[in-house]
Design an enzyme around this catalytic site. Structure first.
Site, PDB file in Angstrom:
ATOM      1  N   GLN A 554     -24.931  40.152  68.330  1.00 34.71           N
ATOM      2  CA  GLN A 554     -26.069  41.119  68.513  1.00 34.71           C
ATOM      3  C   GLN A 554     -27.314  40.974  69.394  1.00 34.71           C
ATOM      4  OE1 GLN A 554     -27.794  42.039  64.721  1.00 34.71           O
ATOM      5  NE2 GLN A 554     -29.016  43.847  65.378  1.00 34.71           N
ATOM      6  N   PHE A 555     -27.778  39.721  69.128  1.00 37.91           N
ATOM      7  CA  PHE A 555     -29.074  39.282  70.054  1.00 37.91           C
ATOM      8  C   PHE A 555     -28.665  38.180  70.938  1.00 37.91           C
ATOM      9  CE2 PHE A 555     -30.889  41.000  65.822  1.00 37.91           C
ATOM     10  CZ  PHE A 555     -31.482  42.066  66.383  1.00 37.91           C
ATOM     11  N   GLU A 557     -25.613  35.668  73.410  1.00 40.88           N
ATOM     12  CA  GLU A 557     -24.384  35.436  74.021  1.00 40.88           C
ATOM     13  C   GLU A 557     -23.986  34.097  73.851  1.00 40.88           C
ATOM     14  OE1 GLU A 557     -24.625  36.755  77.925  1.00 40.88           O
ATOM     15  OE2 GLU A 557     -24.614  39.048  77.342  1.00 40.88           O
ATOM     16  N   LYS A 589     -25.312  28.631  73.076  1.00 36.53           N
ATOM     17  CA  LYS A 589     -25.591  30.067  72.541  1.00 36.53           C
ATOM     18  C   LYS A 589     -27.066  30.233  73.099  1.00 36.53           C
ATOM     19  CE  LYS A 589     -23.092  29.624  68.393  1.00 36.53           C
ATOM     20  NZ  LYS A 589     -22.998  29.677  66.857  1.00 36.53           N
ATOM     21  N   ASP A 693     -14.690  32.269  59.100  1.00 37.72           N
ATOM     22  CA  ASP A 693     -14.136  32.849  59.949  1.00 37.72           C
ATOM     23  C   ASP A 693     -13.054  31.757  60.716  1.00 37.72           C
ATOM     24  OD1 ASP A 693     -12.835  34.403  62.061  1.00 37.72           O
ATOM     25  OD2 ASP A 693     -14.619  34.487  63.284  1.00 37.72           O
TER      26      ASP A 693
END
Ligand code: NAG
Ligand code: NAG
Ligand code: NAG
Length: 837
Positions: A554-555, A557, A589, A693
Site C-alpha cells: 500500500q505505502f 515497495e 523495503k 504467510d
C-alpha cells in the site's frame, strides 16, 4: 491484506465468491456501520453504559451496555435492541461482557433473542430442538460466538440477558449475516402433513415456522427459508440437527389437497426474475417434483388477471432432490401466490428462494410496511425518495451552471496561458495515473487493520458498503448454506480458545506498509522489545543501486538492490559469508514519501522489531535510511533467490535428472532446508511472532542450501496466483492457510504450523505444483469447510512421490483440525533432523 484482521472480518473475506458465501459477515456493531441511534435498550445503568456502548470489541464509555438494575431470574425485562434498517439473514451472534481494561467483570451467562421484521410483532428465537436460552459468556473479555440454528430473518434483534440468580449483567454484541435480498417477509400455506411409512412416520410439518400455525401457517417464515436444503432421502436429516424423519421438508399429499397454494409476501414491490424451489424427488416413496405451478402476482391492491404457469419436466430417473427454477418473467409484485400441482401422491419442498431486481426502480409504489411506527421508519425508506428528486434536480441544475462557468473560465485561461496549462495538465495526468494505480493497491490492503492499527480510517468505514454489492452473486445466501449445511457447529468454540485474550485484539499491526509484513506480534512482546534502542545504522542511500522490484504494498515497495560497502555495516558474524569489496545484494523495503503518518510510525516500529530478530534462519535487518525520505529498511538478500524459484529450477536426483542434465537437489538437502525453516519458525514462535504467510516463495536460498525466512508481501506478480483475490481487493494465501485462519480469522503459531506443512509439501514436490492445483479457489474454501466439519470428506494434499511415510506423517500432523494437536516447531524441527530417506 489478511493480516491483523479481526475474526469477523475474515469471515467476511473468506466467502465472497461462494456467494455465496456463507452469509456470516459482521453487520456493523464492532465495525461501526450500525449507527448509535439504531442501538437502543430497555434501560441503562448510566450514560456511560448506554446501549451504544454495547458494541463487540469496543472499549468506549464504561466498556459495555449495562441495564439499570440487577437482572433477576425469570424477569425478561431488559434488552439491548439493534435496528438493522432492513431485513437481514442472521446466522451468527457474538457476545462479550464488560472488561473495561480489567475494571469490569459483568457478563451475561445466558441470553435469549427476540426478533422482529416489522418492529411490532416480536418472535422468540428457538433452536431446532425448541430451546430458547443461549449459553453466553463465562468471563468478561472473551468473545463467544453462537450459530443461530435456524437462522433469523429480521430487521430488529433484541438480546435479553437471562440469569439463574440475581446479578449485574453487561453485554457487548455483534450480529453476523448478510442482507436478506429475497425480500420475503412471510409465506402462508397449509400446514405440512405426516407421512406414514412402513416402520415409522415422517413429520413433514414446518418445524421452525415463526408465524401462527393451526390448520394453516400464516405470517411467518420457517423451514422454506432457513437456508438448509433437504437431503435426497427425505427421511434422513443433516445429522447435526438430531431431529425426526422428514425434518427438513414441508410436505403435502394429494389425499388432502388438489393443489398446494403458497402465498409469499415481500417487503416492497420487486421486479422478479426467478423463483427456485428445492423439491424432493424420491419417486420410490411417491414423492415427485410438482407437475405444474401457477403463479399470480399482486403489485398493488389487485391480483393480476393472467397468471404465469410453468411445468417442469417429469423426472423418474434421478431420485435426487433438486432446485426447480421457475422463470417469473420480470413480473412486478409485492405478493406472489403460487399453486403447486401434484405429480404423484406427495410433494415435498425444503427451500424456496426468490431472485429479484434489487436495483432501485420506482419504489414509490411500495406501501410502507404495516406496523412500522413513524420513528422506526428506515432512513432510506423509499417514501423519502420522492422529496429527494426535487433536490436532485436542483443540485443537477447547479452543477450544470458551475460546469458551464468552469468551461468558460478554462477557455479564457486557455487562451492566455495555454502553453503552460498544457504542460501542467499533462504532468498532473501522469500524477493521477500514478495515484490511481496506487489507490488500487491501497484497496488491496484495505483490510489490514483493526481498531488498534494504522491505515486510513476512511477505508475501514467503507468496507462494509463495498463488500456488499447488491449484485446477483449475493442473492442467495441460502444456497450457499445448502452447500455447507452443517457449517454451524462452531458454537462451542469461543473465538479465542487457547490464545491469551489480548492476542487477537492487540496485535500490533505492522503489515501493509510495504505490503510485506513483518510479523504479527502481541502487544506484550512489543513491550519487551521496546526496552532497548534500535541498533541499526544509517546507510548512505547513494550506495544503493536498483536492480529489480520484488514486491509492492500500500505505502511502499520492496526492491532488490546492490549495496556498495555494506560490509562495514554488517556485524562480524556475517562477514565470512560475504566476499569483500563486491557489492552485496540486499532487499530494500521503501516507504513512499506520500505515506501517511500512521504508515510512517508503523514502518519505524517494523524497523525496531526487525532489528531485534537475530536468528541464522531469519532474514536480518542490515541498515536503514531514516534521515531522509523515502524511509528505507535494508535487509539481507541471498544470491539464489527464493526457494520456490530455486527448487523449480532443480530436479530430484535420479535417472531423469541425469538424462536431462538438470541441476539436482538431494533428498537430504531438501530435509536440511526444511529443518532450517522449522528452526527459523521455532525462533519466531518463541517470541510469539506469527508469520502468517509462510511458503517457499517467502524463503530465501543462500550458499550451500542455507535458508532464511523473509517476507515480501503479496504483490509479487510472479506469485499472484497463490493469493486469492477478493473482488479484486483483499488477497489471502488460502492454499497455505489453516481452516481456522480462513473461517475464524485466527492466526496463531498453530496456523503457521499448518502453513509449514504446506511449505514442506511444496519442497518435496520441488515446487512443480501449486497446492491443491486441481481445485479452484472456491473449492479450496469449500474444502476448508470440510476440515472444519471433520466428517472425513476433507481433501488432504497427497503424499509427494519423493516423500517417505515418516515425512508425510509430519505434514498430516500439521493439518490436524485441533490446533492443540498440531506439533510445535520445536517438535517439527527435531523430527525433521531424524528423517532418513
Ligand atoms: C412437527 O412435528 C413434530 C413431530 O410430531 C412435533 O414434535 C412438532 O411440535 C411439530 N411442529 C410444529 C410446529 O407443529
Ligand atoms: C424489470 O427488470 C428487467 C431487467 O432488469 C427490465 O428489463 C424491466 O424493464 C424491469 N421491469 C420493470 C417494470 O421495471
Ligand atoms: C394421488 O396420486 C396417486 C398417484 O398419482 C393416485 O394414484 C391417487 O389416485 C391420487 N389420489 C387422489 C385423491 O387424487
Amino acid at each position: 491484506t489478511y493480516r491483523g484482521i479481526e475474526a469477523g472480518k475474515v469471515l467476511f473475506l473468506a466467502f465472497p465468491k461462494l456467494h455465496t458465501g456463507v452469509c456470516r459477515y459482521p453487520l456493523g456493531m464492532s465495525g461501526g456501520q450500525i449507527q448509535d441511534e439504531d442501538i437502543s435498550a430497555s434501560s441503562q445503568w448510566s450514560e456511560s453504559t448506554a446501549a451504544r456502548y454495547g458494541r463487540l470489541n469496543f472499549e468506549e464509555g464504561d466498556g459495555a451496555w449495562c441495564p439499570e438494575i440487577t437482572v433477576e431470574p425469570d424477569s425478561l425485562k431488559e434488552f439491548l435492541q439493534i435496528d438493522l434498517r432492513s431485513l437481514h439473514f442472521i446466522t451468527l451472534v457474538g457476545t462479550q461482557g464488560r472488561h473495561a481494561g480489567g475494571i469490569g467483570n459483568e457478563f451475561a451467562q445466558m441470553y435469549k433473542i427476540k426478533y422482529s421484521r416489522d418492529g411490532s410483532r416480536w418472535i422468540s428465537w428457538r433452536n431446532r430442538q425448541g430451546k430458547q436460552v443461549i449459553e453466553g459468556n463465562r468471563n468478561a473479555y472473551a468473545i463467544v460466538l453462537k450459530d443461530l440454528e435456524p437462522p433469523i430473518i429480521a430487521r430488529f434483534v433484541r438480546f435479553m440477558p437471562v440469569t439463574d440468580h440475581s446479578m449485574n449483567v453487561c453485554m457487548r454484541v455483534e450480529l453476523y449475516g448478510c442482507e436478506w435480498l429475497d425480500g420475503l417477509v412471510s409465506y402462508n400455506a397449509a400446514a405440512g402433513e405426516q407421512m406414514s411409512l412402513p416402520a415409522y412416520s415422517a413429520y413433514l410439518n414446518d418445524s421452525v415456522y415463526d408465524g401462527a400455525v393451526s390448520h394453516s401457517m400464516t405470517e411467518g417464515l420457517g423451514q422454506l427459508t432457513d437456508g438448509v436444503c433437504g437431503l435426497d432421502d427425505f427421511t434422513q436429516s443433516h445429522d447435526t440437527h438430531n431431529v425426526w424423519p422428514g425434518y427438513d421438508y414441508v410436505g403435502w399429499t394429494n389425499e388432502s389437497f388438489s393443489n398446494v397454494e403458497i402465498m409469499f409476501e415481500f417487503d416492497r414491490i420487486r421486479n422478479f426474475t426467478t423463483m427456485k424451489v428445492h423439491c424432493n424427488n424420491m419417486y420410490s416413496r411417491h414423492v415427485k417434483v410438482f407437475r405444474q405451478v401457477v403463479c399470480y402476482f399482486r403489485s398493488e391492491a389487485d391480483w393480476e388477471a393472467t397468471p404465469l404457469s410453468f411445468s417442469p419436466v417429469e423426472d423418474v430417473e434421478n431420485p435426487s432432490a433438486r432446485f426447480v427454477t421457475v422463470n417469473l418473467a420480470n413480473h412486478m409484485a409485492s405478493a406472489i401466490k403460487c399453486q403447486f400441482y401434484f405429480a404423484d401422491a406427495w410433494m415435498l419442498f425444503s427451500e424456496i428462494t426468490f431472485q429479484s431486481d434489487t436495483a432501485m426502480y420506482n419504489t414509490t409504489l411500495a406501501p410502507p410496511k404495516s406496523g412500522l411506527t413513524p420513528d422506526t421508519q428506515p432512513k432510506d425508506d423509499p417514501t423519502h425518495k420522492v422529496d429527494d428528486s426535487n433536490t436532485r434536480i436542483l443540485i443537477g441544475c447547479l452543477v450544470a451552471i458551475i460546469f458551464i462557468l468552469v468551461v468558460i473560465i478554462v477557455i479564457i485561461l486557455w487562451r492566455q496561458v495555454w502553453q503552460k496549462m498544457l504542460e501542467k495538465a499533462s504532468r498532473r495526468m501522469l500524477d493521477d495515473e500514478l495515484t490511481a494505480s496506487l489507490s488500487i493497491q491501497s484497496e488491496t490492503f484495505a483490510y489490514t487493520h483493526n481498531q488498534s492499527s494504522t491505515t486510513s480510517e476512511q477505508e475501514s468505514n467503507s468496507t462494509y458498503e463495498r463488500i456488499f454489492p447488491l449484485g446477483p452473486d449475493y442473492q442467495e445466501p441460502s444456497r450457499i448454506i445448502c452447500k455447507l449445511p452443517e457449517f454451524a457447529q462452531s458454537s462451542e468454540e469461543p473465538v479465542q480458545d487457547g490464545a491469551p485474550h489480548y492476542a487477537e485484539a492487540d496485535i500490533v499491526n505492522l503489515q501493509g506498509v510495504t505490503g510485506g509484513n513483518t510479523y504479527a506480534i502481541p502487544a506484550l512482546t512489543m513491550d519487551l522489545l521496546s526496552g532497548k534502542d534500535v541498533a541499526v545504522e544509517e546507510f548512505p542511500r547513494k550506495l544503493l543501486t536498483f536492480k529489480e522490484k520484488l514486491g509492492e504494498g500500500q505505502f511502499g515497495e520492496v526492491h532488490l538492490c546492490e549495496a556498495d560497502g555494506m560490509q562495514e555495516f554488517m556485524n562480524k558474524e556475517f562477514l565470512f559469508d560475504i566476499p569483500e569489496d563486491l557489492p552485496v545484494l540486499v532487499a530494500v523495503k521503501m516507504l513512499r514519501s506520500d505515506a501517511n503518518k500512521n504508515a510512517r510510525n508503523d514502518f519505524l516500529k517494523e524497523i525496531k522489531i526487525m532489528s531485534r530478530l537475530k536468528d541464522p534462519n531469519i532474514i536480518r535487518l542490515l541498515a536503514v535510511c531514516i534521515y531522509s525520505d523515502p524511509l528505507c529498511m535494508i535487509t539481507e538478500y541471498m544470491e539464489n533467490g527464493d526457494l520456490n524459484q530455486f527448487l523449480s529450477r532443480h530436479e530430484p536426483e535420479g535417472q531423469l535428472a541425469l538424462l536431462s542434465n538438470a541441476p539436482t537437489v538431494s533428498f537430504n538437502n531438501l530435509c536440511y532446508m526444511a529443518a532450517q525453516i522449522a528452526s527459523g519458525m521455532k525462533y519466531l514462535s518463541s517470541l510469539n511472532f506469527v508469520h502468517r504467510d509462510l511458503a517457499t516463495r517467502n524463503c530465501l536460498v543462500g550458499k550451500n542450501y542455507t535458508i532464511k525466512i523473509a517476507d515480501f508481501g503479496m504483490s509479487r506478480n510472479l506469485y499472484s496466483g497463490d493469493y486469492y483475490r477478493i473482488q479484486g481487493r483483499a488477497v489471502l494465501p488460502i492454499r497455505w492457510m489453516s481452516w481456522e485462519s480462513i473461517l475464524l480469522g485466527k492466526f496463531t503459531t498453530a496456523s503457521d504450523v499448518w502453513a509449514f506443512g504446506v511449505t514442506l509439501w511444496e519442497i518435496l514436490n520441488f515446487c512443480k505444483e501449486q497446492p491443491y492445483s486441481q481445485l479452484t479457489d472456491e473449492q479450496v474454501i469449500e474444502n476448508t469447510g470440510e476440515f472444519f466439519r471433520d466428517q472425513k470428506r476433507q481433501i488432504y494434499l497427497p503424499q509427494p512421490v519423493l516423500c517417505p511415510d515418516s515425512l508425510y506423517k509430519i505434514m498430516l500432523s500439521c493439518w490436524r483440525r485441533n490446533t492443540k494437536e498440531r506439533p510445535s516447531f520445536q517438535e517439527i524441527h527435531r523430527a525433521l533432523l531424524e528423517i532418513q530417506p
